[in-house]
Design an enzyme around this catalytic site. Sequence first.
Site, PDB file in Angstrom:
ATOM      1  N   CYS A  16       0.824  -1.215   0.000  1.00  0.00           N
ATOM      2  CA  CYS A  16       0.000   0.000   0.000  1.00  0.00           C
ATOM      3  C   CYS A  16       0.857   1.265   0.000  1.00  0.00           C
ATOM      4  CB  CYS A  16      -0.922  -0.015   1.214  1.00  0.00           C
ATOM      5  SG  CYS A  16      -2.337   1.105   1.046  1.00  0.00           S
ATOM      6  N   ASP A 157      -6.201  -2.948  11.785  1.00  0.00           N
ATOM      7  CA  ASP A 157      -4.983  -2.129  11.749  1.00  0.00           C
ATOM      8  C   ASP A 157      -4.754  -1.540  13.130  1.00  0.00           C
ATOM      9  OD1 ASP A 157      -2.824  -0.669  10.825  1.00  0.00           O
ATOM     10  OD2 ASP A 157      -3.929   0.419   9.288  1.00  0.00           O
TER      11      ASP A 157
END
Length: 241
Positions: A16, A157
């Site tokens: 990412c 996360d």
Amino acid sequence: MIAPVREGSRTLVKICGLSTAEAALAAAECGADLIGFVFAESRRRVTAEQAGAIAEALAAYPDVVVTGVFVNPDMADLERIVPAARLDAVQLHGDEPAAFLRDIKRRMPRVKIIKAFSASGEKAAGRETASGSTAGGGVAAERLLPYAGIADAFLVDSAQGGTGKRFAWEIIPDYMSAAAAIGVPLFVAGGLDPGNVADLVNRYSPGGVDVSSGVETDGAKDVAKIAAFIERVRTIDQQRA
């Protein structure tokens, strides 16, 4: 395409925070399943046009899922950015309700949705066993259940996504259990890097892993670190096969 992960199947890998074609192509060549562009406030933020040009450079890798990362986006922004950036999926890190995700599916039915959740200092619902499994999972189930049948994957996360900070891994089995009950994979992010990802995959076997700062050097994507990260995940996959 994001799909439910069966026991013993490969771990999905997402690289990412990409901003260059070089890094995106390196990730694809090394076997990344997803690449991510950030459209939320971040030093890694790119424009839809920049992302679209990089996605176009990935034409030789049609199986790579091009993903856009957003925090509480407006539908109008999504309808503009998704086609311009050639996105296959959106990853939502805000407080987006299930109704908003349902509206995305209605307006953009081909687009996959990854709903992200912050660990927020949670603790595992039960005591972790030697195998890494945990009894319970009530909080995780409560958070994920409203998105059943809408989200194509979930992600857990750290409390502040994108900081490279790790959360308490013992909550992972709770989220894995909740995601498995819904029938979609769980991605894990937050503080992962080539030095610790093998341990995480070996201990918990999540559906996928997501990395950004952990494959950077001096704030820029490092091709060698991307290659090392993916190779270490694949090594564990091969050992479990």
